[in-house]
Design a protein around this motif. Structure first.
Motif, short mmCIF file in Angstrom:
data_model
loop_
_atom_site.label_atom_id
_atom_site.label_comp_id
_atom_site.label_asym_id
_atom_site.label_seq_id
_atom_site.Cartn_x
_atom_site.Cartn_y
_atom_site.Cartn_z
N HIS A 53 -4.83 23.77 6.72
CA HIS A 53 -4.99 23.36 5.34
C HIS A 53 -6.41 23.64 4.86
N SER A 54 -6.53 24.03 3.62
CA SER A 54 -7.85 24.34 3.08
C SER A 54 -8.66 23.06 2.88
N LEU A 55 -9.97 23.22 2.81
CA LEU A 55 -10.84 22.08 2.56
C LEU A 55 -10.51 21.44 1.21
N MET A 56 -10.13 22.28 0.24
CA MET A 56 -9.76 21.77 -1.08
C MET A 56 -8.52 20.89 -0.99
N TRP A 57 -7.58 21.25 -0.10
CA TRP A 57 -6.37 20.44 0.06
C TRP A 57 -6.74 19.03 0.52
N PHE A 58 -7.63 18.94 1.50
CA PHE A 58 -8.06 17.63 2.00
C PHE A 58 -8.75 16.84 0.89
N GLN A 59 -9.57 17.53 0.12
CA GLN A 59 -10.31 16.85 -0.95
C GLN A 59 -9.36 16.32 -2.02
N ARG A 60 -8.33 17.09 -2.35
CA ARG A 60 -7.40 16.70 -3.41
C ARG A 60 -6.45 15.58 -2.96
N ASN A 61 -6.04 15.60 -1.69
CA ASN A 61 -4.97 14.72 -1.24
C ASN A 61 -5.41 13.50 -0.44
N LEU A 62 -6.60 13.52 0.14
CA LEU A 62 -7.01 12.44 1.03
C LEU A 62 -8.26 11.69 0.60
N ILE A 63 -8.91 12.14 -0.45
CA ILE A 63 -10.15 11.52 -0.89
C ILE A 63 -9.91 10.67 -2.13
N TYR A 64 -10.33 9.39 -2.07
CA TYR A 64 -10.13 8.46 -3.18
C TYR A 64 -11.43 7.69 -3.44
N THR A 65 -11.46 7.03 -4.58
CA THR A 65 -12.64 6.27 -4.99
C THR A 65 -12.46 4.80 -4.64
N VAL A 66 -13.49 4.20 -4.06
CA VAL A 66 -13.45 2.78 -3.71
C VAL A 66 -13.39 1.95 -4.99
N PRO A 67 -12.42 1.02 -5.08
CA PRO A 67 -12.30 0.20 -6.29
C PRO A 67 -13.40 -0.85 -6.42
N GLY A 68 -13.41 -1.53 -7.57
CA GLY A 68 -14.53 -2.37 -7.96
C GLY A 68 -14.79 -3.60 -7.14
N ARG A 69 -13.82 -4.10 -6.37
CA ARG A 69 -14.03 -5.36 -5.64
C ARG A 69 -14.94 -5.22 -4.43
N TYR A 70 -15.25 -3.98 -4.04
CA TYR A 70 -16.08 -3.75 -2.85
C TYR A 70 -17.51 -3.36 -3.22
N ALA A 71 -18.43 -3.59 -2.27
CA ALA A 71 -19.83 -3.24 -2.51
C ALA A 71 -20.01 -1.74 -2.72
N GLY A 72 -19.13 -0.95 -2.11
CA GLY A 72 -19.23 0.50 -2.24
C GLY A 72 -18.44 1.06 -3.40
N ALA A 73 -18.16 0.24 -4.41
CA ALA A 73 -17.37 0.68 -5.56
C ALA A 73 -17.93 1.98 -6.14
N GLY A 74 -17.02 2.95 -6.35
CA GLY A 74 -17.42 4.24 -6.90
C GLY A 74 -17.67 5.30 -5.85
N ARG A 75 -17.78 4.89 -4.58
CA ARG A 75 -18.02 5.87 -3.51
C ARG A 75 -16.72 6.60 -3.18
N LYS A 76 -16.81 7.90 -2.93
CA LYS A 76 -15.66 8.69 -2.51
C LYS A 76 -15.47 8.53 -1.00
N VAL A 77 -14.23 8.22 -0.59
CA VAL A 77 -13.96 7.96 0.82
C VAL A 77 -12.60 8.53 1.22
N TYR A 78 -12.43 8.68 2.53
CA TYR A 78 -11.12 8.87 3.13
C TYR A 78 -10.68 7.47 3.53
N PRO A 79 -9.77 6.83 2.77
CA PRO A 79 -9.50 5.40 2.93
C PRO A 79 -8.77 5.04 4.22
#
Length: 413
Positions: free
Chosen positions: A230-256
């Protein structure tokens, strides 16, 4: 959006989990009349298992309070030696007062490099507990990325390497020092020791690499093939999400963590289920000591952290797609990683015959890369009938893997 949905689902299930936990307590509490009905312990076990379905993914503690030494129970002191944004360096050691000065001074130091590949470092609890019998143990305790504020900046694979260098320097006052790296950690650990050697800095007495993708081209597993196909773009599109507001890292991009747990269960489909089933059987049978040990194993499997997106994508690209370490083409912050510069460090590589995560030969590849180490200072072990998790837990870890490590780390004492 998916991250938020999973948070909503967890919140909705939480009251049911609390109810099940309370029911389990009622059936097991000897002062409660429910505990007197026939089969109460079975009801308690069943409800306890239901409550575990909704347990939080918070990291459990190591919980190593004491070890046995010469027939005596010796307290263990756990302390944070160094704290960074993405990692804490933990130190475990028997209480020197209870142990005695003679025994304390003969203990070599071991840095256990925990993988940043899903599970929290507590997954290696059995490794730490076993080593404590004769060593002072340091552990890289990686922080859940969702708990790291965005202002602390990104975390790349290069940063993992430089963190390990800093930890090795920090522990450098204790001589001799041995480094044990497990699974994903083998790659940055070899890089860190290589860069120290290239700079003529003090290097560890030995480097022990266990079940890691030093060269993922050898005996590729489903994990490696998936990353390569799989391409690197595939991983970025399908597995990377933004941490929601209830956490200290809100806004950080992560592999959840919930996606990682799903991937781990897909790679080893029967492992988690078998662990929970064994726990259920032991608890139902009334062997609470054995059940407690299995509960810790289950909690360790379940405790999965969010990984910083840039670190995860770096690992996919550098380790599983471009094989830069094996190709002698990996630069860490502008410096070429040269394993051939390592000369004063002994090398031990360990693989499991049936490892479904890192195939046979992937870890052994370090021998060809570390050509500056004399042949007499290199050793390889392949554990028969041994899977990936067997390398650092269970009977094979205690009876086959650890004795080989002990022989190496105690060689100079």
């Amino acid at each position: 959006m998916l991250y938020r949905f999973m948070e909503y689902q967890r919140a909705m299930f939480a009251p049911f989990a609390v109810w099940a936990a309370n029911a389990a307590s009622a059936f097991s509490d000897h002062e409660n009349p429910l505990s007197q009905i026939p089969g109460a312990h079975m009801f308690a076990t069943g409800y306890e298992m239901l409550s575990r379905l909704g347990q939080s993914d918070d990291k459990p503690g190591f919980g190593i309070a004491a070890i046995e030494h010469n027939g005596c129970v010796v307290p263990v002191v756990e302390q944070v030696v160094l704290e960074r944004a993405f990692c804490r360096l933990l130190r475990f050691a028997p209480d020197p007062v209870a142990l005695g000065p003679a025994a304390s001074h003969t203990r070599p130091a071991v840095l256990v490099c925990a993988p940043l590949a899903g599970h929290h470092a507590v997954m290696l609890r059995e490794v730490v507990e076993t080593l404590l019998a004769e060593h002072i143990v340091y552990v890289t305790d990686w922080i859940d990325a969702r708990c790291v504020p965005v202002v602390d900046g990104p975390f790349h694979l290069d940063d993992y390497v430089t963190e390990l260098q800093a930890f090795i320097r920090q522990i450098g006052t204790e001589d001799p020092l041995h480094v044990i790296a497990i699974c994903q950690a083998t790659v940055p650990a070899l890089a860190a020791v290589s860069l120290l050697a290239s700079a003529d800095e003090p290097a560890p007495r030995s480097l022990i690499l266990m079940g890691g993708p030093i060269d993922a081209r050898r005996s590729p597993t489903a994990v490696g093939r998936f990353a390569a196909d799989h391409s690197l773009m595939w991983f970025q599109r399908n597995l990377i999400y933004t941490v929601p507001g209830r956490y200290a890292g809100a806004g950080r991009k992560v592999y959840p963590n919930f996606l990682q747990l799903a991937g781990l269960m897909a790679a080893q489909p029967g492992l988690l289920a078998a662990s929970h089933w064994d726990y259920y059987l032991e608890r139902a049978a009334g062997d609470y000591e054995r059940a407690e040990a299995l509960r810790r194993v289950c909690d360790g499997y379940h405790a999965v952290l969010d990984m910083a997106a840039e670190f995860y994508l770096d690992t996919i690209q550098i380790v599983f797609q471009e094989f830069r370490l094996a190709h002698d083409n990996w630069f860490v912050q502008g410096q070429l990683v040269r394993p051939q510069d390592i000369r004063a460090t002994r090398l031990l590589t360990i693989e499991g015959e049936h490892d479904a995560i890192s195939g046979c030969g992937q870890t052994h590849a370090a021998h060809a890369l570390c050509r500056g180490i004399a042949a007499r200072d290199k050793r390889h072990m392949t554990a028969r009938h041994c899977g990936h998790y067997d390398l650092f837990s269970g009977t094979r870890w205690r009876s086959e893997i650890y004795p080989g490590i002990r022989t190496l780390t105690r060689q100079d004492t």
